[in-house]
Design a protein around this motif. Structure first.
Motif, PDB file in Angstrom:
ATOM      1  N   ARG A   1       0.835  -1.207   0.000  1.00 46.34           N
ATOM      2  CA  ARG A   1       0.000   0.000   0.000  1.00 46.34           C
ATOM      3  C   ARG A   1       0.866   1.252   0.000  1.00 46.34           C
ATOM      4  O   ARG A   1       0.599   2.205  -0.724  1.00 46.34           O
ATOM      5  CB  ARG A   1      -0.916  -0.033   1.225  1.00 46.34           C
TER       6      ARG A   1
ATOM      7  N   ASN B   1       2.507   1.608  -3.464  1.00 43.59           N
ATOM      8  CA  ASN B   1       1.532   2.045  -4.455  1.00 43.59           C
ATOM      9  C   ASN B   1       1.206   3.523  -4.295  1.00 43.59           C
ATOM     10  O   ASN B   1       1.002   4.228  -5.279  1.00 43.59           O
ATOM     11  CB  ASN B   1       0.257   1.205  -4.384  1.00 43.59           C
ATOM     12  N   SER B   2       1.167   3.988  -3.065  1.00 47.89           N
ATOM     13  CA  SER B   2       0.904   5.400  -2.820  1.00 47.89           C
ATOM     14  C   SER B   2       2.004   6.263  -3.423  1.00 47.89           C
ATOM     15  O   SER B   2       1.731   7.253  -4.098  1.00 47.89           O
ATOM     16  CB  SER B   2       0.807   5.654  -1.316  1.00 47.89           C
TER      17      SER B   2
ATOM     18  N   ASN C   1       1.850   5.942  -7.312  1.00 46.64           N
ATOM     19  CA  ASN C   1       0.748   6.706  -7.890  1.00 46.64           C
ATOM     20  C   ASN C   1       1.058   8.193  -7.924  1.00 46.64           C
ATOM     21  O   ASN C   1       0.637   8.896  -8.838  1.00 46.64           O
ATOM     22  CB  ASN C   1      -0.546   6.449  -7.124  1.00 46.64           C
ATOM     23  N   GLU C   2       1.775   8.662  -6.936  1.00 44.20           N
ATOM     24  CA  GLU C   2       2.151  10.076  -6.912  1.00 44.20           C
ATOM     25  C   GLU C   2       3.162  10.407  -8.003  1.00 44.20           C
ATOM     26  O   GLU C   2       3.153  11.494  -8.555  1.00 44.20           O
ATOM     27  CB  GLU C   2       2.723  10.451  -5.553  1.00 44.20           C
TER      28      GLU C   2
ATOM     29  N   SER D   1       4.331   8.047 -10.894  1.00 47.23           N
ATOM     30  CA  SER D   1       4.156   7.567 -12.268  1.00 47.23           C
ATOM     31  C   SER D   1       2.779   6.991 -12.559  1.00 47.23           C
ATOM     32  O   SER D   1       2.417   6.828 -13.711  1.00 47.23           O
ATOM     33  CB  SER D   1       5.209   6.490 -12.569  1.00 47.23           C
ATOM     34  N   GLY D   2       2.060   6.621 -11.530  1.00 49.82           N
ATOM     35  CA  GLY D   2       0.742   6.054 -11.737  1.00 49.82           C
ATOM     36  C   GLY D   2       0.726   4.552 -11.946  1.00 49.82           C
ATOM     37  O   GLY D   2      -0.315   3.959 -12.143  1.00 49.82           O
ATOM     38  N   LYS D   3       1.889   3.896 -11.918  1.00 46.86           N
ATOM     39  CA  LYS D   3       1.940   2.450 -12.112  1.00 46.86           C
ATOM     40  C   LYS D   3       1.870   1.748 -10.753  1.00 46.86           C
ATOM     41  O   LYS D   3       2.670   2.039  -9.866  1.00 46.86           O
ATOM     42  CB  LYS D   3       3.231   2.037 -12.818  1.00 46.86           C
ATOM     43  N   PRO D   4       0.918   0.804 -10.559  1.00 54.35           N
ATOM     44  CA  PRO D   4       0.835   0.091  -9.285  1.00 54.35           C
ATOM     45  C   PRO D   4       1.985  -0.888  -9.106  1.00 54.35           C
ATOM     46  O   PRO D   4       2.599  -1.342 -10.064  1.00 54.35           O
ATOM     47  CB  PRO D   4      -0.501  -0.644  -9.372  1.00 54.35           C
TER      48      PRO D   4
END
Length: 95
Positions: A71, A74-75, A78-79, A81-84
């Motif tokens: 988590r 991913n946070s 996401n900030e 590049s947006g890739k999980p």
């Protein structure tokens, strides 16, 4: 803590209530994991090392620590590049 709070398992039913603040336990774990210090060198303003270690051991076994890591990653992803990020495999998975 709002990011990981939903991932923290609730206390067990029966018995006594938790005597440590979960936010402080997470802070203790983050301190250990980010600095690499020895368990006995945990600062006194954090919970006792035995409490932090017990939750580290439990959360490693049940996969909570891996979910918190995923988590958090991913946070950050996401900030930027947006890739999980994929979750690491659980070391306790049963076949």
């Amino acid at each position: 803590m709002g990011l990981v709070e939903p991932l923290i398992p609730p206390g067990k039913t029966g018995g006594g209530k938790r005597t440590v603040i979960m936010r402080e336990v997470v802070n203790g774990l983050m301190y250990i994991l980010s600095t690499g210090c020895q368990w006995r060198a945990i600062p006194k303003d954090l919970p006792p090392r035995s409490s932090v270690y017990d939750y580290f051991d439990l959360w490693t076994y049940d996969g909570t620590l891996g979910r918190i890591h995923t988590r958090s990653m991913n946070s950050v992803a996401n900030e930027s590049s947006g890739k999980p990020v994929r979750a690491p495999p659980s070391s306790t998975a049963r076949a």
